[in-house]
Design a protein around this motif. Structure first.
Motif, PDB file in Angstrom:
ATOM      1  N   ASP A 153       0.768  -1.190  -0.012  1.00  0.00           N
ATOM      2  CA  ASP A 153       0.016  -0.051   0.023  1.00  0.00           C
ATOM      3  C   ASP A 153       0.725   1.268  -0.126  1.00  0.00           C
ATOM      4  OD1 ASP A 153      -2.288  -1.510   0.137  1.00  0.00           O
ATOM      5  OD2 ASP A 153      -2.408  -1.507   2.223  1.00  0.00           O
ATOM      6  N   ARG A 204       1.052   4.347  -2.802  1.00  0.00           N
ATOM      7  CA  ARG A 204       1.043   5.669  -2.473  1.00  0.00           C
ATOM      8  C   ARG A 204       2.106   6.648  -3.004  1.00  0.00           C
ATOM      9  NH1 ARG A 204      -0.893   3.392   2.517  1.00  0.00           N
ATOM     10  NH2 ARG A 204       1.038   4.020   3.603  1.00  0.00           N
ATOM     11  N   ARG A 241      -8.802  -9.391   0.063  1.00  0.00           N
ATOM     12  CA  ARG A 241      -7.488  -9.173   1.028  1.00  0.00           C
ATOM     13  C   ARG A 241      -7.568  -9.975   2.195  1.00  0.00           C
ATOM     14  NH1 ARG A 241      -4.763  -3.553   0.684  1.00  0.00           N
ATOM     15  NH2 ARG A 241      -3.835  -4.028   2.715  1.00  0.00           N
ATOM     16  N   ALA A 253      -1.154  -4.897  -4.113  1.00  0.00           N
ATOM     17  CA  ALA A 253      -1.598  -3.384  -3.019  1.00  0.00           C
ATOM     18  C   ALA A 253      -0.965  -2.347  -3.756  1.00  0.00           C
ATOM     19  CB  ALA A 253      -1.123  -3.824  -1.717  1.00  0.00           C
ATOM     20  N   GLY A 300      -4.742  -2.303  -5.558  1.00  0.00           N
ATOM     21  CA  GLY A 300      -5.753  -3.098  -4.915  1.00  0.00           C
ATOM     22  C   GLY A 300      -6.678  -3.685  -5.999  1.00  0.00           C
TER      23      GLY A 300
END
Length: 280
Positions: free
Chosen positions: A151, A155, A223, A252, A256
């Motif tokens: 994740d 970002r 997930r 991720a 996702g």
């Protein structure tokens, strides 16, 4: 764009391309998709087979410079790592609460080299940022933490404006004899002996039902199911199945989105359930 693909030294040794023909067809499709996408650079989540990291094993790493070791008839090579971007990613991860190790001049094996050759034609076709994940030396990171790592990478990438190919490589079910033993510092000769003695048994350790469950969870990006399957992978699908952590991180990092399976084939001669999936 995300591509996840199994790798196997057995595939490299199969120079006459006798086995895994179904898998190779799917891999060729993925390669065509990658070449059409034509990324600015690649972010590659890979494991290590106790080759690059033996005495100090990072849970998560960011390589600022790296090469490919000589292996399976291939010459050693250098990776073109975009250092500024890699450094920015490392700083972002630390700022995000993800503890990583920065690696310099690390020599990586087929876990990184094979997907680059299979999907792009060579290890130096594009700049690449290698992101090692510990998938071999206990204790291993829990799936929840792997997803958080992915994740955070995502970002950072979303803020660059760059055209990025994210690769996850490893799995699916398999149990290489050299990973079944809990040792960290053996010679290449001893490794070869262990593999030779255990290869016949390893052929029978592929778990197609587990593989299909994992691919289904990837295709729906469930997930919770992915985490459950990953955390029990060693017991249910073999020591090598721990490498699906790279799939979790890659998916991720890609936001996702579902990973559509292009192909699945259990290849006994390569001791591995082989699959390719791409972001839908």
């Amino acid at each position: 764009m995300v591509v996840c693909a199994s790798h196997s030294p057995g595939m490299e040794r199969d120079v006459d391309r006798v086995f895994g023909t179904t898998f190779r067809t799917g891999l060729a499709r993925a390669s065509s998709i990658v070449r059409e996408f034509d990324p600015d650079y690649i972010v590659l989540f890979g494991g290590d087979h106790r080759r690059a990291f033996r005495h100090v094993v990072p849970t998560f790493g960011v390589a600022l410079s790296a090469g490919i070791m000589a292996e399976a008839g291939h010459s050693p090579g250098a990776l073109n790592v975009p250092q500024g971007t890699a450094r920015g990613l490392a700083e972002h991860l630390l700022d995000s609460g993800i503890d990583i190790s920065v690696c310099r001049d690390v020599q990586l094996d087929h876990a990184f080299a094979q997907p680059l050759r299979d999907l792009t034609g060579s290890v130096d076709a594009y700049p690449v940022i290698p992101l090692p994940i510990n998938c071999a030396t206990a204790p291993l990171p829990k799936a929840e933490r792997v997803l958080a790592f992915g994740d955070a990478v995502g970002r950072y990438l979303s803020g660059t404006g760059d055209r990025v190919l994210v690769i996850g490589t490893g799995g699916l079910s398999h149990s290489p004899p050299s990973l079944e033993v809990d040792t960290y510092d053996i010679s290449d000769e001893e490794r070869a002996r262990i593999i030779a003695e255990g290869s016949a048994a390893a052929r029978k350790k592929i778990k197609p039902a587990w593989d299909k469950a994992f691919l289904h969870a990837s295709a729906t990006w469930d997930r919770e199911a992915l985490a459950r399957l990953t955390d029990s992978a060693h017991a249910d699908a073999g020591a090598g199945a721990n490498e699906v952590r790279t799939w979790l991180a890659a998916g991720a990092a890609g936001g996702g989105v579902p990973l559509e399976p292009l192909i699945y084939e259990p290849v006994e001669e390569w001791i591995t359930g082989m699959a390719v999936a791409v972001s839908a």
